[in-house]
Design an enzyme around this catalytic site. Structure first.
Site, PDB file in Angstrom:
ATOM      1  CB  CYS A 112     -98.324 -76.974   0.191  1.00 34.00           C
ATOM      2  SG  CYS A 112     -98.929 -77.263   2.023  1.00 34.00           S
ATOM      3  CG  HIS A 248     -94.131 -78.177  -0.071  1.00 35.44           C
ATOM      4  ND1 HIS A 248     -94.264 -77.198   1.041  1.00 35.44           N
ATOM      5  CD2 HIS A 248     -95.254 -78.900   0.567  1.00 35.44           C
ATOM      6  CE1 HIS A 248     -95.267 -77.394   1.894  1.00 35.44           C
ATOM      7  NE2 HIS A 248     -95.942 -78.338   1.721  1.00 35.44           N
ATOM      8  CG  ASN A 278     -96.126 -78.725   5.296  1.00 36.94           C
ATOM      9  OD1 ASN A 278     -96.120 -77.500   4.683  1.00 36.94           O
ATOM     10  ND2 ASN A 278     -97.004 -79.670   4.683  1.00 36.94           N
TER      11      ASN A 278
END
Ligand code: ACO
Length: 323
Positions: A112, A248, A278
């Site tokens: 990520c 993020h 996500n």
């Protein structure tokens, strides 16, 4: 003369299929209320059968190149955890799709935080004078490494791609990038199988994300808080000097904690977590693209891009926006 990289084009792509919390309620023991309250996620996009990471990357890249007014670049860096093949890299597959030839193209794997890593690498190429232009992509088909019967993880993730084009400039641009990792935490967020440990399980599609959610949450908040201080200090800035946070998009509560650290009201934070979930390495460039297209980002705005992920890896980029 100082040399900076400036973002001159953005692009984003989400697969057509949308998977809502209501649909997940029908397949696992969860509720829309639990997912929304704990994560802020309402839906996520899922790649179609036969739709691969390079397809998503290509769509986002074409938009970014068009916005930049370029048909070629000197360098391609793709951040992905879900490459189409063991090799060649997704960046090489993308380079061919875009009919770009000869320059360096490679993948970066930092889950990520991958886009921040890729952006930092490309920024260093440009600052060093090794490249004048670069395409930086975050692209994921994370749905392919998710156990869709595991409610602890499957509600969190989605697929997508985002891209930016960088060009060398004598003014900012990217002011600074900050990268970190601590491999001692590898087991808290991982896919426990890989090519060298058990290729058969990967091929059989049984290698899935495993996560200790509470520990990940705690470390993400702590490390992103430290990152805010580091990025401000490196640029001689105060908390109030940042105009937008482009985080993020893992969990609204992690994002809120980082905004609080910046003393930034939530209406200055770019939020896509509700609609995208996500998307790992794709989430930051996707969020940036949404904000740019909405006209939220103004000339001279200072943006903090940041992410935290498996590794653990984490990082940030402070950007002064020039349109
Ligand atoms: N639906 C309903 N209940 C659930 C679900 C679900 N989908 N998932 C877990 N629960 C239950 C748990 O079983 C637990 O039940 P119990 O109390 O009976 O044991 C209860 O909900 C609470 O679970 P917690 O884990 O304490 O919930 P928490 O508030 O910590 O939220 C979450 C879990 C959302 C995963 C949170 O910890 C989080 O966001 N962590 C960070 C995750 C993250 O950001 N990961 C990605 C990093 S990026 C990357 O690199 C991939």
């Amino acid at each position: 003369m100082a040399r900076f990289s400036r973002i001159i084009g953005t692009g984003g792509y989400l697969p057509e299929k949308v998977l809502t919390n209501a649909e997940l309620e029908r397949s696992i023991d969860t509720t829309d209320a639990w997912i929304t309250e704990r994560t802020g996620i309402r839906q996520r996009h899922i790649a179609a059968e036969g739709e691969f990471t390079v397809d998503l990357a290509e769509a986002a890249s074409r938009q970014a190149l068009e916005a930049a007014g370029l048909s070629s670049v000197d360098l391609i860096v793709v951040a992905t955890t879900t490459p189409d093949r063991v090799f060649p890299s997704t960046a090489c597959l993308l380079q061919s799709r875009l009919d770009i030839h000869g320059g360096p193209a490679f993948d970066v794997q930092a889950v990520c935080a991958g886009f921040i890593y890729a952006l930092s690498v490309a920024d260093h190429f440009i600052k060093a004078g090794t490249a004048n232009t670069a395409l930086v992509v975050g692209a994921e088909t994370f749905s392919r490494i998710i156990d869709w019967t595991d409610r602890d993880t499957c509600v969190l993730f989605g697929d997508g791609a985002g891209a930016v084009v960088l060009r060398a400039d004598d003014g900012p641009g990217i002011l600074s990038t900050h990268l970190h990792a601590d491999g001692d935490y590898a087991d808290l967020l991982h896919v426990p199988k890989g090519v060298s440990t058990n290729l058969a399980s990967v091929q059989a599609g049984t290698a899935y994300v495993e996560m200790s959610g509470r520990e990940v949450f705690r470390m993400a908040v702590q490390k992103l808080g430290e990152l805010v201080d580091e990025a401000l200090q490196a640029n001689g800035l105060e908390r109030g000097d940042i105009d937008r946070l482009v985080p993020h998009q893992a969990n609204i509560r992690i994002i809120t904690a980082t905004a609080k650290k910046l003393r930034m009201p939530m209406d200055r934070v770019v939020l896509t977590v509700a609609e995208h979930g996500n998307t790992s390495a794709a989430s930051i460039p996707l969020a940036l693209d949404v904000a740019v297209k909405r006209g939220d980002i103004k000339d001279g705005d200072r943006l903090l891009l940041e992410g935290f992920g498996g590794g653990f890896t984490w990082g940030g980029a402070l950007v002064e926006w020039r349109s």
